[in-house]
Motif scaffolding. Structure first.
Motif, PDB file in Angstrom:
ATOM      1  N   TYR A 163       0.835  -1.196   0.000  1.00  0.00           N
ATOM      2  CA  TYR A 163       0.000   0.000   0.000  1.00  0.00           C
ATOM      3  C   TYR A 163       0.874   1.253   0.000  1.00  0.00           C
ATOM      4  O   TYR A 163       1.871   1.322   0.731  1.00  0.00           O
ATOM      5  CB  TYR A 163      -0.895   0.042   1.240  1.00  0.00           C
ATOM      6  N   TYR A 207       0.394   5.790  -0.205  1.00  0.00           N
ATOM      7  CA  TYR A 207      -0.573   6.862   0.014  1.00  0.00           C
ATOM      8  C   TYR A 207       0.070   8.217  -0.290  1.00  0.00           C
ATOM      9  O   TYR A 207       1.258   8.412  -0.061  1.00  0.00           O
ATOM     10  CB  TYR A 207      -1.028   6.901   1.480  1.00  0.00           C
ATOM     11  N   TYR A 252      -0.698  12.211   0.886  1.00  0.00           N
ATOM     12  CA  TYR A 252      -1.448  13.128   1.736  1.00  0.00           C
ATOM     13  C   TYR A 252      -0.996  14.557   1.449  1.00  0.00           C
ATOM     14  O   TYR A 252       0.119  14.794   1.006  1.00  0.00           O
ATOM     15  CB  TYR A 252      -1.157  12.867   3.220  1.00  0.00           C
ATOM     16  N   LEU A 256      -3.428  15.807   8.240  1.00  0.00           N
ATOM     17  CA  LEU A 256      -3.134  15.240   6.928  1.00  0.00           C
ATOM     18  C   LEU A 256      -4.427  14.733   6.309  1.00  0.00           C
ATOM     19  O   LEU A 256      -5.219  14.056   6.967  1.00  0.00           O
ATOM     20  CB  LEU A 256      -2.141  14.076   7.048  1.00  0.00           C
ATOM     21  N   TYR A 308      -4.595   6.870  -3.042  1.00  0.00           N
ATOM     22  CA  TYR A 308      -3.829   5.768  -2.500  1.00  0.00           C
ATOM     23  C   TYR A 308      -3.799   4.618  -3.497  1.00  0.00           C
ATOM     24  O   TYR A 308      -4.525   4.624  -4.507  1.00  0.00           O
ATOM     25  CB  TYR A 308      -4.396   5.300  -1.148  1.00  0.00           C
ATOM     26  N   PHE A 339       2.925  14.611   1.679  1.00  0.00           N
ATOM     27  CA  PHE A 339       3.594  13.466   2.291  1.00  0.00           C
ATOM     28  C   PHE A 339       3.169  12.184   1.597  1.00  0.00           C
ATOM     29  O   PHE A 339       1.994  11.971   1.298  1.00  0.00           O
ATOM     30  CB  PHE A 339       3.253  13.349   3.775  1.00  0.00           C
ATOM     31  N   PRO A 386      -0.150  -4.223   4.679  1.00  0.00           N
ATOM     32  CA  PRO A 386      -1.253  -4.798   5.444  1.00  0.00           C
ATOM     33  C   PRO A 386      -1.274  -6.307   5.455  1.00  0.00           C
ATOM     34  O   PRO A 386      -1.995  -6.903   6.225  1.00  0.00           O
ATOM     35  CB  PRO A 386      -2.482  -4.250   4.738  1.00  0.00           C
ATOM     36  N   PRO A 412      -4.025  -6.370  10.373  1.00  0.00           N
ATOM     37  CA  PRO A 412      -4.819  -5.163  10.128  1.00  0.00           C
ATOM     38  C   PRO A 412      -4.079  -3.914  10.563  1.00  0.00           C
ATOM     39  O   PRO A 412      -3.404  -3.889  11.577  1.00  0.00           O
ATOM     40  CB  PRO A 412      -6.056  -5.385  10.995  1.00  0.00           C
ATOM     41  N   ASN A 413      -4.224  -2.901   9.762  1.00  0.00           N
ATOM     42  CA  ASN A 413      -3.767  -1.579  10.123  1.00  0.00           C
ATOM     43  C   ASN A 413      -2.332  -1.522  10.620  1.00  0.00           C
ATOM     44  O   ASN A 413      -2.064  -0.983  11.685  1.00  0.00           O
ATOM     45  CB  ASN A 413      -4.716  -0.972  11.171  1.00  0.00           C
ATOM     46  N   GLN A 414      -1.418  -2.073   9.858  1.00  0.00           N
ATOM     47  CA  GLN A 414      -0.016  -1.886  10.189  1.00  0.00           C
ATOM     48  C   GLN A 414       0.354  -0.420   9.995  1.00  0.00           C
ATOM     49  O   GLN A 414      -0.131   0.232   9.082  1.00  0.00           O
ATOM     50  CB  GLN A 414       0.839  -2.772   9.292  1.00  0.00           C
ATOM     51  N   PRO A 415       1.185   0.129  10.886  1.00  0.00           N
ATOM     52  CA  PRO A 415       1.496   1.556  10.829  1.00  0.00           C
ATOM     53  C   PRO A 415       2.063   1.967   9.484  1.00  0.00           C
ATOM     54  O   PRO A 415       2.809   1.230   8.855  1.00  0.00           O
ATOM     55  CB  PRO A 415       2.535   1.729  11.933  1.00  0.00           C
ATOM     56  N   GLN A 416       1.699   3.155   9.077  1.00  0.00           N
ATOM     57  CA  GLN A 416       2.234   3.711   7.845  1.00  0.00           C
ATOM     58  C   GLN A 416       3.583   4.360   8.121  1.00  0.00           C
ATOM     59  O   GLN A 416       3.788   5.002   9.146  1.00  0.00           O
ATOM     60  CB  GLN A 416       1.244   4.734   7.276  1.00  0.00           C
ATOM     61  N   PHE A 423       6.263   7.155   6.796  1.00  0.00           N
ATOM     62  CA  PHE A 423       6.166   8.413   6.059  1.00  0.00           C
ATOM     63  C   PHE A 423       7.509   8.883   5.530  1.00  0.00           C
ATOM     64  O   PHE A 423       8.555   8.683   6.166  1.00  0.00           O
ATOM     65  CB  PHE A 423       5.593   9.507   6.961  1.00  0.00           C
ATOM     66  N   GLY A 424       7.446   9.564   4.383  1.00  0.00           N
ATOM     67  CA  GLY A 424       8.597  10.296   3.888  1.00  0.00           C
ATOM     68  C   GLY A 424       8.711  11.636   4.593  1.00  0.00           C
ATOM     69  O   GLY A 424       7.876  11.981   5.440  1.00  0.00           O
ATOM     70  N   TYR A 463       1.198  10.006  16.210  1.00  0.00           N
ATOM     71  CA  TYR A 463       2.415  10.278  15.461  1.00  0.00           C
ATOM     72  C   TYR A 463       3.001  11.606  15.939  1.00  0.00           C
ATOM     73  O   TYR A 463       2.266  12.502  16.383  1.00  0.00           O
ATOM     74  CB  TYR A 463       2.112  10.422  13.968  1.00  0.00           C
ATOM     75  N   ASN A 494      -7.227   0.014   6.299  1.00  0.00           N
ATOM     76  CA  ASN A 494      -5.940   0.704   6.402  1.00  0.00           C
ATOM     77  C   ASN A 494      -5.986   2.186   6.092  1.00  0.00           C
ATOM     78  O   ASN A 494      -4.948   2.815   5.941  1.00  0.00           O
ATOM     79  CB  ASN A 494      -4.883   0.034   5.507  1.00  0.00           C
TER      80      ASN A 494
END
Lengths: 115, 112
Positions: A31, A33, A35, A43, A48, A90, A96, A100-104, A106-107, B36, B98
């Motif tokens: 996945y 994304y 933002y 954000l 996505y 961003f 995933p 479920p919902n593994q942390p994203q 970020f750049g 975060y 997600n």
């Protein structure tokens, strides 16, 4: 460990110009994304992708297009830039498949100003 | 639709004092909750997350958060703030697909 890399870091455009923001991740994430971050609004999700060759609209997709031709890259395009698109952009990614919902991840962001 | 509210836009605390940042969420099912932190010019770094189980979760940098279903809250706490904690903090709620919804953020300033 590169993680999520965004290029460029800064850019100034004139109204009506076009440009592409590049996001690259080296974590083999499915996945990805895009933002935008504006003061006081947190954000907001633009577009996505849940896998190579697939994209979907987020909360604020108007004026943007995206492509995911390779799994590791996610491109965000502005066809005709408008001052309202001045923002910090961003990119994020996660995988995933591990639950479920593994942390994203970020750049560091791209600061874009439209004059 | 899910939403997140961070009532405090700015907070200033003295170094060494305790900190609590508020987060209220709206979500129809069991929420996935995140905090975060964003330092100036940087991306977002995950502090901690709650999926299920113990409602008090520990994170990095000495932070913790408590999930209170009855109050729809997920407040972030730290017993003693350090000058390096000055940053912007974002609470987020995730759905099973997600997708994350972020609050507006709270900017923390630390006085010497």
């Amino acid at each position: 460990n590169a993680g999520v890399t965004q290029t460029p870091k800064f850019r100034v455009l004139k109204t009506g110009q076009s440009m592409t923001l590049l996001c690259a991740q080296d974590m083999n994430h499915e996945y990805m994304y895009w933002y935008r971050q504006d003061p006081g609004m947190g954000l907001r999700l633009i577009h996505y992708s849940v896998g190579e060759g697939t994209t979907a609209k987020g909360e604020v997709p108007d004026g943007y297009n995206v492509s995911r031709l390779k799994k590791q890259n996610f491109l965000l395009g502005l066809e005709s830039a408008a001052p309202s698109q001045t923002s910090v952009y961003f990119c994020a990614s996660n995988n995933p498949g591990r639950g479920p919902n593994q942390p994203q991840h970020f750049g560091d962001g791209t600061r874009l100003s439209i004059l | 639709a899910q939403s997140v509210t961070q009532p405090d836009i700015h907070i200033t605390v003295s170094e060494g004092a305790s900190l609590e940042l508020r987060c209220n969420y709206s979500y129809g099912a069991t929420p996935y909750l995140f905090w975060y932190v964003q330092s100036p010019g940087q991306g977002l770094q995950l502090l901690l997350k709650y999926f299920s189980g113990d409602t008090l979760v520990q994170g990095i940098k000495g932070f913790e958060a408590e999930f209170k279903r009855s109050q729809s809250s997920f407040n972030l706490r730290k017993p003693s703030v350090h000058w390096s904690d000055a940053a912007e903090y974002f609470c987020a709620v995730g759905d099973s697909g997600n997708m994350l919804t972020f609050g507006g953020g709270t900017r923390l300033m630390v006085k010497p």
